[in-house]
Design a protein around this motif. Structure first.
Motif: not given
Length: 457
Positions: A364, A368-369, A371-372
């Protein structure tokens, strides 16, 4: 959050969201936890049937097997349960937690029925019992699918407690069937082992029906292609699996062998052995969620290291008791060891979701997103839970093989206890080098604050 009524599939599941957790998630997760504990408890009871049935086997009922043959009957279910844990953990991600729980619970009717039918038939050859014992390994495999399923239901900050409670409730199956055998011996004598196994036939049906009606599938637990292969490449997978061999392997190995050890080492009768064998697994099961809770607070590696140090000291006590022929000290030392394995079981399993949650935090921070990243962390955790669970169960088989080799030579258990002592020392070194050396990061600092304070490995 949405649910498909026909399949009880829950989609858009995000337990890390505090508002979602308070409004919807907690209630659903706790309901699934309760039913998971029930089904896993029955699975453990079926898995550990032979740890008590061998105490009944004697020429009096036409089943006069040697100690070496009896140890074989407790090794086989352990091996099969361990080997099947990896495909069972995958089955949850393929078919859904609810669906697989129903199937894996219902199939236990097969080994339970066969055991009830054959265990009081005089002259039944050993190979028949070995085959039936292998089928009871299905109950041990349930642990992996249950833990993989629940890891998707609970937020990371509560997983030490939730996974510990689920595993502890399952582990209690070892103690309960031993208590049941003691009750049978006290009321009907030591020539009616079928009374022990027949109790579980209606319980299996009830548990499978409740799981079908009240459990849920969670879409986020479905595996992406390559998740298991990726998990196999992680050093955490193998390091934590080795540690879990030391904790859970000891718990289940000792649980299956304790009665036979008392009979072989001290000449205990079935009634005497059954009077003591239930206490250790009972306390170990009770302390497992406490180990998870302690890991939530102080860190899984810290608690695991202390547990292994204490287990080494407890094993030294067993060496002294064995050399002196002290039955009381031997039982007391073994009981303390069970408590320590329970604590270590809970703390070691806590290390798995923490390790991958930290990895998600780093992703994160790198852009990076969120949730994913955390959905992937839950999938990876589920995969490693299955791998480590399989390793731990196979560790139990190794414990029983060590006992079998030691007592087959006609000696005491001292050689086995020295082996265990060396293994616990090795686990201490591994925990220190990989997870404790170089200082610790405290909860709520750095990237951990992104997802409600992940805590230390």
């Amino acid at each position: 959050m949405r649910r498909s009524v026909s399949s009880r599939e829950v989609v858009r599941w995000d337990p890390e969201d505090r508002e979602f957790w308070q409004r919807h998630g907690r209630r659903i997760a706790r309901r699934n936890l309760a039913l998971s504990v029930l089904c896993e408890h029955i699975g453990f009871s079926v898995w550990s049937m032979w740890s008590v049935l061998v105490l009944f086997m004697s020429p009096r009922i036409g089943l006069g097997f040697s100690p070496s043959e009896k140890f074989l009957l407790v090794v086989v279910p352990t091996v099969v349960g361990g080997v099947l844990r990896i495909p069972y953990s995958y089955a949850v991600t393929r078919f859904g937690g609810r669906n697989w729980t129903v199937c894996s619970t219902a199939v236990l009717l097969v080994p339970a029925s066969l055991t009830t039918y054959f265990v009081q038939r005089p002259g039944t050859p050993l190979w028949v019992f070995v085959a039936i014992g292998a089928a009871t390994g299905l109950g041990g495999a349930n642990f992996a699918s249950s833990m993989t399923n629940l890891s998707a239901f609970f937020p990371q900050r509560h997983q030490g407690w939730a996974l510990g409670l689920n595993a502890g409730g399952g582990n209690l199956g070892v103690a309960v069937i031993q208590l049941l055998s003691l009750l049978v011996i006290a009321t009907a004598g030591d020539t009616h082992p079928a009374y022990v196994t027949s109790v579980y036939l209606p319980l299996i049906v009830i548990a499978a029906l409740l799981a079908a009606m009240r459990m849920d599938n969670v879409s986020v637990a479905r595996a992406e292609p390559g998740t298991r292969r990726e998990a196999m490449r992680s050093r955490h997978t193998w390091a934590i699996s080795l540690l879990y061999i030391g904790t859970f392997g000891s718990f289940i190995g000792f649980g299956f062998a304790f009665g036979l050890v008392l009979q072989t080492e001290f000449g205990a009768t079935p009634a005497q052995a059954a009077s003591y064998t239930f206490l250790g697994p009972l306390l170990g099961s009770v302390f497992r969620p406490l180990g998870g809770r302690a890991a939530d607070r102080w860190g899984g590696a810290q608690v695991t290291f202390v547990a292994f140090a204490a287990m080494a000291a407890g094993t030294a006590v067993l060496l002294v008791a064995s050399s002196r022929g002290s039955f009381g000290l031997f039982v007391a030392g073994f009981t303390v060891l069970f408590v320590l394995t329970g604590l270590g079981n809970g703390s070691t399993y806590k290390m798995i979701p923490t390790a991958f949650a930290r990895q998600a935090e780093r992703e994160v921070v790198a852009g990076r997103d969120a949730r994913s990243a955390f959905d992937r962390a839950r999938r990876m955790s589920g995969a490693v839970l299955g791998i480590a669970g399989a390793a731990g169960a196979l560790g139990g088989a190794l414990v029983n093989l060590v006992f079998r080799a030691t007592y087959s030579s006609g000696g005491s258990g001292s050689t086995a206890f020295v082996t265990f002592l060396v293994c616990y020392a090795g686990c201490m070194v591994l925990t220190w080098r990989l997870y404790l050396r170089g200082g610790h990061r405290r909860e709520g600092t750095g990237p951990s604050a992104l997802r409600e304070g992940v805590g230390r490995v």
